[in-house]
Design an enzyme around this catalytic site. Structure first.
Site, PDB file in Angstrom:
ATOM      1  N   ASN A   9       0.875  -1.175   0.000  1.00  0.00           N
ATOM      2  CA  ASN A   9       0.000   0.000   0.000  1.00  0.00           C
ATOM      3  C   ASN A   9       0.914   1.228   0.000  1.00  0.00           C
ATOM      4  O   ASN A   9       1.517   1.548   1.016  1.00  0.00           O
ATOM      5  CB  ASN A   9      -0.889  -0.012   1.250  1.00  0.00           C
ATOM      6  CG  ASN A   9      -1.675   1.277   1.389  1.00  0.00           C
ATOM      7  OD1 ASN A   9      -1.804   2.042   0.433  1.00  0.00           O
ATOM      8  ND2 ASN A   9      -2.209   1.519   2.578  1.00  0.00           N
ATOM      9  N   HIS A  97      -9.557   1.068   4.486  1.00  0.00           N
ATOM     10  CA  HIS A  97      -8.303   1.258   5.219  1.00  0.00           C
ATOM     11  C   HIS A  97      -8.567   2.201   6.393  1.00  0.00           C
ATOM     12  O   HIS A  97      -9.381   3.120   6.296  1.00  0.00           O
ATOM     13  CB  HIS A  97      -7.235   1.844   4.280  1.00  0.00           C
ATOM     14  CG  HIS A  97      -5.875   1.830   4.897  1.00  0.00           C
ATOM     15  ND1 HIS A  97      -5.456   2.808   5.778  1.00  0.00           N
ATOM     16  CD2 HIS A  97      -4.838   0.960   4.786  1.00  0.00           C
ATOM     17  CE1 HIS A  97      -4.225   2.531   6.169  1.00  0.00           C
ATOM     18  NE2 HIS A  97      -3.820   1.411   5.582  1.00  0.00           N
ATOM     19  N   GLU A  99      -7.036   4.644   7.503  1.00  0.00           N
ATOM     20  CA  GLU A  99      -6.855   6.077   7.211  1.00  0.00           C
ATOM     21  C   GLU A  99      -8.086   6.639   6.514  1.00  0.00           C
ATOM     22  O   GLU A  99      -8.433   7.802   6.683  1.00  0.00           O
ATOM     23  CB  GLU A  99      -5.582   6.281   6.375  1.00  0.00           C
ATOM     24  CG  GLU A  99      -4.333   6.088   7.235  1.00  0.00           C
ATOM     25  CD  GLU A  99      -3.110   5.587   6.499  1.00  0.00           C
ATOM     26  OE1 GLU A  99      -3.062   5.665   5.258  1.00  0.00           O
ATOM     27  OE2 GLU A  99      -2.193   5.087   7.180  1.00  0.00           O
ATOM     28  N   GLU A 169      -5.611  -5.050  10.448  1.00  0.00           N
ATOM     29  CA  GLU A 169      -4.624  -4.002  10.684  1.00  0.00           C
ATOM     30  C   GLU A 169      -4.942  -3.281  11.991  1.00  0.00           C
ATOM     31  O   GLU A 169      -5.754  -2.338  12.004  1.00  0.00           O
ATOM     32  CB  GLU A 169      -4.641  -2.996   9.532  1.00  0.00           C
ATOM     33  CG  GLU A 169      -4.284  -3.608   8.193  1.00  0.00           C
ATOM     34  CD  GLU A 169      -3.638  -2.585   7.274  1.00  0.00           C
ATOM     35  OE1 GLU A 169      -2.522  -2.845   6.825  1.00  0.00           O
ATOM     36  OE2 GLU A 169      -4.234  -1.528   7.029  1.00  0.00           O
ATOM     37  N   SER A 215       3.242  -2.178  10.378  1.00  0.00           N
ATOM     38  CA  SER A 215       4.692  -2.162  10.576  1.00  0.00           C
ATOM     39  C   SER A 215       5.371  -3.489  10.224  1.00  0.00           C
ATOM     40  O   SER A 215       6.288  -3.931  10.924  1.00  0.00           O
ATOM     41  CB  SER A 215       5.040  -1.722  12.004  1.00  0.00           C
ATOM     42  OG  SER A 215       4.538  -0.419  12.244  1.00  0.00           O
TER      43      SER A 215
HETATM   44  C1  PEP Z   1      -0.807   0.142   5.815  1.00  0.00           C
HETATM   45  O1  PEP Z   1      -0.724   1.225   5.287  1.00  0.00           O
HETATM   46  O2  PEP Z   1      -1.770  -0.583   5.558  1.00  0.00           O
HETATM   47  C2  PEP Z   1       0.245  -0.274   6.748  1.00  0.00           C
HETATM   48  C3  PEP Z   1       0.136  -1.429   7.342  1.00  0.00           C
HETATM   49  O3  PEP Z   1       1.273   0.601   6.931  1.00  0.00           O
HETATM   50  P1  PEP Z   1       2.701   0.286   7.653  1.00  0.00           P
HETATM   51  O4  PEP Z   1       3.209  -0.997   7.077  1.00  0.00           O
HETATM   52  O5  PEP Z   1       3.546   1.467   7.313  1.00  0.00           O
HETATM   53  O6  PEP Z   1       2.417   0.160   9.121  1.00  0.00           O
END
Ligand code: PEP
Length: 251
Positions: A9, A97, A99, A169, A215
């Site tokens: 992503n 997502h 965000e 997530e 992460s």
């Molecule tokens: C994401 O954007 O879905 C995500 C998991 O970001 P990151 O790997 O930077 O935590």
């Protein structure tokens, strides 16, 4: 045995020229890799370049959008529909997502509407669910996951479940450097799979791929992927660099 999906992503990063540069570096690094499915979700404006570059590759890589509108062919300035994504060569789309839920106020019902539109257009969806830190600390993680999944899966037929991938997530792990332990992720994945079984039946739930996101990096990918319940990864920050994303793909 479910084939794992490693998805990138890119969020609001990379111009078309930078996207092309990424693919030209990344594709040779994973040449011949067939163990996992690989999907890259760039910003809308990079989709054309992404599709062009992956079509030249010797391995199958999916290209996904990071969002979609549930409507099509109507007066909604600035939006992109599922049939448009499909026509542009996308195979996948990320829906819900955190965000988008947080900064664009997307609700569970909107996630459901987008998911239906994506399925109707022939796209594979990566539906994101996960709790915020306050919900985890209040012992509400299971309730949140149950609610998000029940609403997302509403009025979707069992035979359409194969067009769905879920990404667990935990919001407190996204972009923070804090990673859920494989055990903690597996517990959440079991809750999600149970909700999928209620919605679609046991067989479809057994086949559902549930990715972990938050992460994921080259250093922790192998231990996360060793967990049987984790069917892949959705990777943000560490997917922007070809070397780092290739290392995650080849965990
Ligand atoms: C994401 O954007 O879905 C995500 C998991 O970001 P990151 O790997 O930077 O935590």
């Amino acid at each position: 045995m479910r084939k794992k999906v490693i998805a990138a992503n890119w969020k609001l990063y990379k111009t078309p020229a930078e996207a092309r540069e990424f693919f030209r570096a990344f594709l040779p690094m994973i040449s011949g890799h067939t163990r996992d499915e690989v999907v890259i979700c760039p910003p809308y404006v990079d989709i054309y370049v992404a599709v062009e570059e992956v079509r030249k590759s010797d391995i199958t890589i999916g290209v996904g959008a990071q969002n979609v509108n549930a409507q099509h062919a109507c007066a909604l300035t600035g939006e992109i529909s599922a049939p448009m994504l499909r026509a542009a060569g996308c195979t996948h789309v990320i829906i819900g997502h955190s965000e988008r839920r947080q900064f664009f106020h997307e609700t569970d019902d909107l996630v459901n509407a987008k998911l239906k539109a994506a399925i109707a257009a022939g796209l594979i969806s990566i539906v994101c669910v996960g709790e915020v830190i306050e919900e985890r600390e209040a012992g509400l993680t299971e309730d949140v996951l149950r609610r998000q999944c029940t609403r997302a899966f509403a009025e979707i037929a069992a035979d359409q479940a194969r067009a769905i991938t879920v990404a667990y997530e935990p919001v407190w792990a996204i972009g923070t450097g804090k990673t859920a332990t494989p055990q903690l992720a597996a517990e959440a994945h079991r809750v999600i799979r149970a909700q999928a079984a209620e919605a679609f039946g046991d067989e479809a739930a057994e086949g559902l791929r549930i990715l972990y996101g938050g992460s994921v990096k080259p250093e922790n990918a192998a231990s996360l992927m060793a967990e049987e319940e984790i069917d892949g990864a959705l990777v943000g920050g560490a997917s922007l660099d070809p070397k780092s994303f290739a290392a995650i793909v080849k965990y």
